[in-house]
Design an enzyme around this catalytic site. Sequence first.
Site, PDB file in Angstrom:
ATOM      1  N   SER A   1       0.810  -1.224   0.000  1.00 19.96           N
ATOM      2  CA  SER A   1       0.000   0.000   0.000  1.00 19.96           C
ATOM      3  C   SER A   1       0.847   1.279   0.000  1.00 19.96           C
ATOM      4  O   SER A   1       0.499   2.230  -0.716  1.00 19.96           O
ATOM      5  CB  SER A   1      -0.992  -0.023   1.171  1.00 19.96           C
ATOM      6  OG  SER A   1      -0.342  -0.310   2.388  1.00 19.96           O
TER       7      SER A   1
ATOM      8  N   GLU B   1       4.395   1.982  11.223  1.00 16.01           N
ATOM      9  CA  GLU B   1       4.646   0.534  11.283  1.00 16.01           C
ATOM     10  C   GLU B   1       5.266   0.248  12.650  1.00 16.01           C
ATOM     11  O   GLU B   1       6.249   0.884  13.033  1.00 16.01           O
ATOM     12  CB  GLU B   1       5.578   0.114  10.125  1.00 16.01           C
ATOM     13  CG  GLU B   1       6.141  -1.286  10.208  1.00 16.01           C
ATOM     14  CD  GLU B   1       5.078  -2.400  10.333  1.00 16.01           C
ATOM     15  OE1 GLU B   1       4.128  -2.414   9.546  1.00 16.01           O
ATOM     16  OE2 GLU B   1       5.223  -3.246  11.250  1.00 16.01           O
TER      17      GLU B   1
ATOM     18  N   ASP C   1      -5.011  -1.249   8.169  1.00 17.71           N
ATOM     19  CA  ASP C   1      -4.829  -2.596   7.618  1.00 17.71           C
ATOM     20  C   ASP C   1      -4.073  -3.493   8.622  1.00 17.71           C
ATOM     21  O   ASP C   1      -2.942  -3.899   8.383  1.00 17.71           O
ATOM     22  CB  ASP C   1      -4.034  -2.454   6.297  1.00 17.71           C
ATOM     23  CG  ASP C   1      -3.860  -3.773   5.572  1.00 17.71           C
ATOM     24  OD1 ASP C   1      -4.590  -4.738   5.875  1.00 17.71           O
ATOM     25  OD2 ASP C   1      -2.964  -3.845   4.707  1.00 17.71           O
TER      26      ASP C   1
HETATM   27  N1  SAM Z   1      -0.797  -2.198   4.497  1.00 11.98           N
HETATM   28  C1  SAM Z   1       0.223  -3.104   3.999  1.00 11.98           C
HETATM   29  C2  SAM Z   1       0.016  -3.317   2.519  1.00 11.98           C
HETATM   30  O1  SAM Z   1      -1.129  -3.359   2.058  1.00 11.98           O
HETATM   31  O2  SAM Z   1       1.003  -3.425   1.791  1.00 11.98           O
HETATM   32  C3  SAM Z   1       0.227  -4.416   4.731  1.00 11.98           C
HETATM   33  C4  SAM Z   1       0.221  -4.312   6.216  1.00 11.98           C
HETATM   34  S1  SAM Z   1       0.231  -5.827   7.103  1.00 11.98           S
HETATM   35  C5  SAM Z   1      -1.333  -6.507   6.762  1.00 11.98           C
HETATM   36  C6  SAM Z   1       0.055  -5.284   8.768  1.00 11.98           C
HETATM   37  C7  SAM Z   1       1.283  -4.593   9.351  1.00 11.98           C
HETATM   38  O3  SAM Z   1       0.921  -3.977  10.585  1.00 11.98           O
HETATM   39  C8  SAM Z   1       2.430  -5.533   9.690  1.00 11.98           C
HETATM   40  O4  SAM Z   1       3.590  -5.105   9.029  1.00 11.98           O
HETATM   41  C9  SAM Z   1       2.598  -5.406  11.212  1.00 11.98           C
HETATM   42  O5  SAM Z   1       3.962  -5.456  11.643  1.00 11.98           O
HETATM   43  C10 SAM Z   1       2.019  -4.040  11.481  1.00 11.98           C
HETATM   44  N2  SAM Z   1       1.453  -3.821  12.831  1.00 11.98           N
HETATM   45  C11 SAM Z   1       0.929  -4.739  13.692  1.00 11.98           C
HETATM   46  N3  SAM Z   1       0.406  -4.129  14.772  1.00 11.98           N
HETATM   47  C12 SAM Z   1       0.582  -2.784  14.586  1.00 11.98           C
HETATM   48  C13 SAM Z   1       0.218  -1.637  15.330  1.00 11.98           C
HETATM   49  N4  SAM Z   1      -0.440  -1.724  16.502  1.00 11.98           N
HETATM   50  N5  SAM Z   1       0.555  -0.423  14.830  1.00 11.98           N
HETATM   51  C14 SAM Z   1       1.201  -0.290  13.657  1.00 11.98           C
HETATM   52  N6  SAM Z   1       1.574  -1.348  12.900  1.00 11.98           N
HETATM   53  C15 SAM Z   1       1.271  -2.579  13.354  1.00 11.98           C
END
Ligand code: SAM
Length: 296
Positions: free
Chosen positions: A101, A119, A165
Amino acid sequence: MNYRHHFHAGNFADVVKHVLLLGLLDSLRRKDTPFCYIDTHAGIGIYDLGASAAQRTLEFKTGLSRIKAADATGMPALVNDYQKAVTALQAERGGFWYPGSPWLALQAMRPQDRAVLMELHPEDAGTLRQFFSRRDNTSIHERNAYEGLAALIPPKEKRGLVLIDPPYEEERDDYAPVVELLKKAHSKWPTGMYAIWFPIKDHHAITRFYRRLRNTGIPKILTTELCVLPPDNQLGLNGTGMIIVNPPWQFAETALDILKWLKPVLSEHAQSSYKVEWLNGEAAPVKKVPVDKFAE
Ligand code: SAM
């Protein structure tokens, strides 16, 4: 935090999420005034599908590979744009790469626009920084979305999109933390556009999630779903969903066209399905589509 997106990049859920994301970004570009893109769970931004994580799961075969192999007849413009984006990234880096994204958003930005990427995973935040810290108008925060988002909105641009996400490790069951995050964010910035990705594994959980969303009283909540398997199959990820708050004008119809085209491309299952529906605030239903068969 066990989740690493590298294992899942380019799967069917990513395809649907990223095509819809391109549509939302496209709508923001229709006006010259600047917009701000906020990615609360950014991941690492781009993914090497030739590397061991992606090669171990081969999840991209459920998504990206199917789009590449599809007959392009009737392909919606945004799916075509998505394909072009993948090709552009692969040409830029020379290899089998997949745009996350943040990359898609940065490509869509004009000089007047700005991106804020959050992140929480330290290693992933570091990789994200490595890929994007030299880009103009882009700030990267190693930060927890659940406290960071409210601190960063409303953005000075006053218009823009928040992509939420999460990995749904903490948020499973009825996704209550995500609804609370939306409520808090919406109270600070009611005119912002919000896109929330969610997995469809258990349809009772989705019913509870929708009830919670309706109970927020937030107007203009659109939901989009594409299930590649029956929604109550016990096997795992049956479908992919995206909630859009304050969607652009006619986005419901655009989403419906996209999902209709993607469904047979992403699944041969007789009970695959898609839908686009207003949860709150719209009297007129979007042309509702029942669970239907592969051959249309
Ligand atoms: N949005 C990205 C894309 O579409 O390319 C994919 C994101 S992936 C589904 C979710 C990400 O959220 C992971 O890299 C994870 O490390 C991160 N994450 C998990 N908990 C989080 C939090 N509380 N705050 C921010 N990032 C977090």
